[in-house]
Design an enzyme around this catalytic site. Structure first.
Site, mmCIF file in Angstrom:
data_model
loop_
_atom_site.group_PDB
_atom_site.id
_atom_site.type_symbol
_atom_site.label_atom_id
_atom_site.label_comp_id
_atom_site.label_asym_id
_atom_site.label_seq_id
_atom_site.Cartn_x
_atom_site.Cartn_y
_atom_site.Cartn_z
ATOM 1 N N ASP A 113 -7.600 -16.215 -17.045
ATOM 2 C CA ASP A 113 -8.388 -16.845 -15.990
ATOM 3 C C ASP A 113 -9.301 -17.934 -16.574
ATOM 4 O O ASP A 113 -9.848 -17.751 -17.671
ATOM 5 C CB ASP A 113 -9.242 -15.741 -15.336
ATOM 6 C CG ASP A 113 -9.880 -16.165 -14.032
ATOM 7 O OD1 ASP A 113 -9.143 -16.439 -13.076
ATOM 8 O OD2 ASP A 113 -11.125 -16.211 -13.966
ATOM 9 N N ASN A 128 -0.602 4.571 0.045
ATOM 10 C CA ASN A 128 -1.292 5.788 0.498
ATOM 11 C C ASN A 128 -2.091 5.603 1.788
ATOM 12 O O ASN A 128 -2.950 6.430 2.111
ATOM 13 C CB ASN A 128 -2.208 6.320 -0.610
ATOM 14 C CG ASN A 128 -3.286 5.304 -0.980
ATOM 15 O OD1 ASN A 128 -3.273 4.170 -0.483
ATOM 16 N ND2 ASN A 128 -4.216 5.691 -1.816
ATOM 17 N N ASP A 158 -1.510 -1.145 -3.981
ATOM 18 C CA ASP A 158 -1.800 -0.385 -5.201
ATOM 19 C C ASP A 158 -0.591 -0.378 -6.138
ATOM 20 O O ASP A 158 0.484 -0.885 -5.788
ATOM 21 C CB ASP A 158 -2.225 1.048 -4.839
ATOM 22 C CG ASP A 158 -1.304 1.650 -3.792
ATOM 23 O OD1 ASP A 158 -0.071 1.613 -4.020
ATOM 24 O OD2 ASP A 158 -1.787 2.116 -2.739
ATOM 25 N N GLU A 207 -5.094 -20.444 -17.177
ATOM 26 C CA GLU A 207 -5.472 -21.204 -15.984
ATOM 27 C C GLU A 207 -6.592 -22.163 -16.368
ATOM 28 O O GLU A 207 -7.554 -21.758 -17.019
ATOM 29 C CB GLU A 207 -5.956 -20.274 -14.874
ATOM 30 C CG GLU A 207 -6.236 -21.052 -13.583
ATOM 31 C CD GLU A 207 -7.382 -20.487 -12.760
ATOM 32 O OE1 GLU A 207 -7.380 -20.687 -11.549
ATOM 33 O OE2 GLU A 207 -8.299 -19.867 -13.342
ATOM 34 N N ASP A 230 -4.470 3.604 2.695
ATOM 35 C CA ASP A 230 -5.887 3.194 2.752
ATOM 36 C C ASP A 230 -6.032 1.698 3.058
ATOM 37 O O ASP A 230 -7.143 1.167 3.067
ATOM 38 C CB ASP A 230 -6.636 3.564 1.461
ATOM 39 C CG ASP A 230 -6.135 2.777 0.254
ATOM 40 O OD1 ASP A 230 -5.155 1.995 0.390
ATOM 41 O OD2 ASP A 230 -6.715 2.945 -0.836
ATOM 42 N N ASP A 255 0.855 -1.187 0.000
ATOM 43 C CA ASP A 255 0.000 0.000 0.000
ATOM 44 C C ASP A 255 0.893 1.239 0.000
ATOM 45 O O ASP A 255 1.877 1.296 0.735
ATOM 46 C CB ASP A 255 -0.875 -0.048 1.265
ATOM 47 C CG ASP A 255 -1.787 1.157 1.378
ATOM 48 O OD1 ASP A 255 -2.045 1.822 0.348
ATOM 49 O OD2 ASP A 255 -2.246 1.439 2.509
ATOM 50 N N HIS A 284 -3.068 -17.176 -5.340
ATOM 51 C CA HIS A 284 -4.020 -16.490 -4.457
ATOM 52 C C HIS A 284 -5.247 -17.345 -4.136
ATOM 53 O O HIS A 284 -6.134 -16.879 -3.435
ATOM 54 C CB HIS A 284 -4.454 -15.188 -5.121
ATOM 55 C CG HIS A 284 -5.153 -15.443 -6.422
ATOM 56 N ND1 HIS A 284 -4.490 -15.949 -7.533
ATOM 57 C CD2 HIS A 284 -6.444 -15.325 -6.786
ATOM 58 C CE1 HIS A 284 -5.361 -16.106 -8.507
ATOM 59 N NE2 HIS A 284 -6.550 -15.743 -8.095
ATOM 60 N N ASP A 285 -5.341 -18.560 -4.700
ATOM 61 C CA ASP A 285 -6.467 -19.458 -4.411
ATOM 62 C C ASP A 285 -6.047 -20.627 -3.530
ATOM 63 O O ASP A 285 -6.891 -21.383 -3.059
ATOM 64 C CB ASP A 285 -7.028 -20.071 -5.707
ATOM 65 C CG ASP A 285 -7.651 -19.047 -6.643
ATOM 66 O OD1 ASP A 285 -8.134 -18.006 -6.155
ATOM 67 O OD2 ASP A 285 -7.644 -19.308 -7.863
ATOM 68 N N ASP A 307 -3.459 -10.274 -15.748
ATOM 69 C CA ASP A 307 -4.478 -11.290 -15.545
ATOM 70 C C ASP A 307 -5.689 -10.848 -16.354
ATOM 71 O O ASP A 307 -6.091 -9.683 -16.286
ATOM 72 C CB ASP A 307 -4.835 -11.331 -14.055
ATOM 73 C CG ASP A 307 -5.311 -12.697 -13.608
ATOM 74 O OD1 ASP A 307 -6.120 -13.287 -14.343
ATOM 75 O OD2 ASP A 307 -4.896 -13.148 -12.530
HETATM 76 O O1 ISL Z 1 -10.206 -21.992 -6.008
HETATM 77 C C1 ISL Z 1 -11.050 -22.588 -6.664
HETATM 78 C C2 ISL Z 1 -12.358 -22.935 -6.165
HETATM 79 O O2 ISL Z 1 -12.173 -23.738 -5.078
HETATM 80 C C3 ISL Z 1 -10.783 -22.907 -8.008
HETATM 81 O O3 ISL Z 1 -11.677 -23.777 -8.555
HETATM 82 C C4 ISL Z 1 -10.824 -21.571 -8.710
HETATM 83 O O4 ISL Z 1 -12.087 -21.027 -8.576
HETATM 84 C C5 ISL Z 1 -10.509 -21.773 -10.135
HETATM 85 O O5 ISL Z 1 -9.171 -22.188 -10.165
HETATM 86 C C6 ISL Z 1 -10.689 -20.489 -10.894
HETATM 87 O O6 ISL Z 1 -9.962 -19.453 -10.313
HETATM 88 C C7 ISL Z 1 -9.890 -18.236 -10.974
HETATM 89 O O7 ISL Z 1 -11.147 -17.723 -11.362
HETATM 90 C C8 ISL Z 1 -12.028 -17.381 -10.294
HETATM 91 C C9 ISL Z 1 -11.361 -16.504 -9.232
HETATM 92 O O8 ISL Z 1 -12.190 -16.417 -8.112
HETATM 93 C C10 ISL Z 1 -10.022 -17.058 -8.830
HETATM 94 O O9 ISL Z 1 -9.404 -16.201 -7.898
HETATM 95 C C11 ISL Z 1 -9.218 -17.216 -10.079
HETATM 96 O O10 ISL Z 1 -7.892 -17.624 -9.821
HETATM 97 C C12 ISL Z 1 -13.166 -16.644 -10.929
HETATM 98 O O11 ISL Z 1 -12.697 -15.592 -11.708
HETATM 99 CA CA CA Z 2 -3.591 1.979 -1.335
#
Ligand code: ISL
Ligand code: CA
Length: 566
Positions: free
Chosen positions: A207, A31, A37, A260, A33, A29, A329-330, A106
């Site tokens: 994605d 700024n 960013d 992905e 908040d 971050d 991030h998942d 992305d």
């Molecule tokens: O983490 C999952 C669900 O348990 C995966 O099935 C995930 O949703 C899938 O890999 C798709 O992920 C991507 O598209 C999603 C988004 O929420 C995820 O962050 C992204 O990586 C929808 O856009």
């Molecule tokens: Ca910020």
């Protein structure tokens, strides 16, 4: 026009680069908040360069109501005000380029936000947007058109009062799917991709790329997990779209793509990435992250290095090239998942680095992985932001799962595990923000942080940097073949050998990883008959040197070097 390929000596730069994923909300971050960013990212480019990063995958920074943290896009051609401006973005591309770092965006082609003006026009049947989304009348009983279920649980259909029809959303109800049988949508999305290439990005992480084109809307077969995917998984329509996208849009810029995928086999992945078919350069898959899960990320079972090597091998052998990620991030943090986030945290984080950086393919590091960040020390559902965690908890409540079981499942599977802010320092705010962070900072920032590791010999950070340097100088690690050697419940070993047509001389490497907290005997499978014949250790995560030992320490990782014919 600034296109990155102008300055690119070799077109396939992405085969030797190490990528780094930035989840912007949680990175830096600038700024106060509490939300990361783009100016924050710019301020950290030097340390990414020092780590050896060649390209950044930037999770979504587009305008978004943030129902799914930016994976719900409300404008494909702008930057969210919390992230900065288009000028900031141009600046990021330029500043990164000065440091030899490329940016890939992305791109969420499958669905937009329901707050996107296209969707708002579509529900009012305003042209040309009437058929931009997937609309269907109610079934005769007034219910949803079919029995498909969403990745985020429950039906994929949402009734819309304004239009008087249902719309389809494979993810959240705030993420309506775009309609790829409409040529106007196809043209629009190609243009969106071109927009960012014109701004100088080097490519895209697409994605959920293998679900774009739906073949039919018939009921799905009964399954425990997601129902209906046989009607939209990796269809011919999607292949055709990808071929057009590559030939018409990506190719002229020499742009790179990693798609992905969900529910994919190595065979289908091969079709998506086979050079001759001209679709994607490479794909993300998650088989190797689910060896200790029965159903996706939710139902756990014991870890098995044997199963892990088997799955890795299937992909390493089947695909000409792999994109390799152990976190994103998942996913949970890998050190909390396959490693040990207790006493052996550092050593197991280094073992994991050794694994990631010695596979055949392009490695992706997720922010914080390079300092061994752990899962979120969450204490209650109210701390969580992830839409999926809340949906799954609600579903489990409906099925009367006891609270303790629900919490157990949430803690190990919540996507917020990897989304807590990057721990830069031990100060309050962890050097991430001067304000209130949007998601809590893990209490272990006091001891696990970047400042205490950067340029410090033997830190996890330095280990990543050094191994990235080693890999960059090794033709075998960059281009060599992969052979599985040995595995059992906790030990795995594989070999990387110079490619048959390798022009530069290099060694053969054997990588041995001990995925457990006790020591393991090595012979006889490495068949070192006499001390003199034993292969030399060229890399160790515990500072070991000399020849192959009889025993590996807990969480020990070694790389052995051997002459080509060994
Ligand atoms: O983490 C999952 C669900 O348990 C995966 O099935 C995930 O949703 C899938 O890999 C798709 O992920 C991507 O598209 C999603 C988004 O929420 C995820 O962050 C992204 O990586 C929808 O856009
Ligand atoms: Ca910020």
């Amino acid at each position: 026009m600034t296109t990155t390929h102008d300055s690119t000596p070799e077109r396939e730069w992405w085969r030797s680069a190490v990528f780094y994923q930035i989840y912007p909300r949680s990175f830096q971050d600038s700024n106060g908040d509490g939300i990361g960013d783009i100016p924050g990212i710019i301020s950290r480019l030097d340390v990414l360069r020092d780590l050896g990063v060649g390209a950044i995958w930037l999770s979504p920074v587009y305008p978004s109501p943030q129902a799914d943290n930016g994976y719900d896009i409300a404008n494909y051609r702008d930057i969210d005000p919390t992230m900065g401006t288009l000028d900031d973005f141009d600046n990021l591309v330029a500043e990164a380029k000065q440091r030899g770092i490329r940016i890939i965006m992305d791109m969420v082609l499958n669905h937009s936000s329901d707050e996107h003006p296209w969707f708002q026009a579509s529900r009012r049947r305003e042209e040309p947007y009437t058929d931009y989304y997937i609309w269907q009348p109610a079934a005769p009983d007034g219910g949803p058109p079919n029995n498909w279920t969403s990745f985020f649980m429950g039906t994929v259909w949402e009734w819309d009062e304004v239009r008087g029809e249902y719309y389809l959303h494979l993810f959240d109800r705030k993420q309506p799917d775009l309609n790829y049988s409409n040529p106007a949508v196809v043209a629009e999305m190609k243009d969106v991709v071109r927009f960012w290439l014109e701004r100088g990005v080097a490519g895209f992480r697409f994605d959920v790329i293998n679900v774009l084109s739906k073949q039919s809307y018939a009921d799905g077969r009964p399954t425990l997990v997601i129902r209906g995917n046989e009607h939209y998984n990796t269809t011919e329509g999607t292949h055709e779209f990808l071929r057009q996208l590559r030939a018409e849009v990506m190719e002229p810029y020499g742009a790179f793509s990693v798609g992905e995928t969900v529910f994919i086999t190595p065979e289908e992945a091969q079709n998506l990435t086979n050079k001759a078919r001209g679709e994607l350069d490479t794909v993300f898959y998650f088989d190797h992250l689910e060896v200790d899960r029965v159903i996706a990320r939710y139902v756990p079972r014991g870890f098995s290095a044997h199963r892990l090597l088997k799955r890795l091998t299937a992909w390493q052998e089947r695909l000409e090239w792999n994109a390799i990620a152990l976190e994103n991030h998942d996913q949970p943090r890998i050190v909390s998942h396959y490693g040990d986030d207790g006493v052996y945290r550092e050593r197991s984080a280094k073992l994991i680095a050794t694994w990631l950086l010695t596979m055949k393919g392009t490695p992706f590091i997720y922010q914080g992985q390079e300092i061994g960040m752990t899962n979120f020390d969450m204490t209650g559902l109210d701390q969580l932001n992830d839409v999926e965690s809340h949906n799954i908890d609600a579903l489990m409540q409906r099925f009367r799962f006891p609270g303790s079981l629900r919490w157990y499942i949430t803690r190990q599977a919540s996507r917020d595990n990897a989304r807590t802010p990057v721990q830069w320092t031990s100060e309050p705010g962890a050097g991430f923000t001067d304000g209130q962070p949007w998601l809590p900072i893990n209490a272990n920032a006091e001891t696990i942080n970047f400042a205490s590791q950067v340029e410090v010999p033997d830190s996890v950070w330095s280990y990543y940097r050094d191994l990235i340097t080693f890999r960059a100088a090794s033709p075998t690690l960059l281009r060599g073949t992969f052979t599985p050697l040995f595995s059992d419940k906790t030990l795995m070993a594989y070999r990387r050998s110079p490619a048959p047509d390798e022009p530069e001389a290099d060694e053969t490497y054997t990588i041995v990883l001990n995925f457990c907290g006790y020591s393991r005997r090595l012979s006889p499978w490495l068949h070192a008959d006499s001390e003199a014949e034993r292969p030399r250790i060229v890399w160790s995560n515990i500072g070991r040197a000399g020849v192959l030992p009889d025993k590996l320490e807990p969480w020990e990782a070694i790389i052995l070097g051997m002459p080509k014919e060994a």
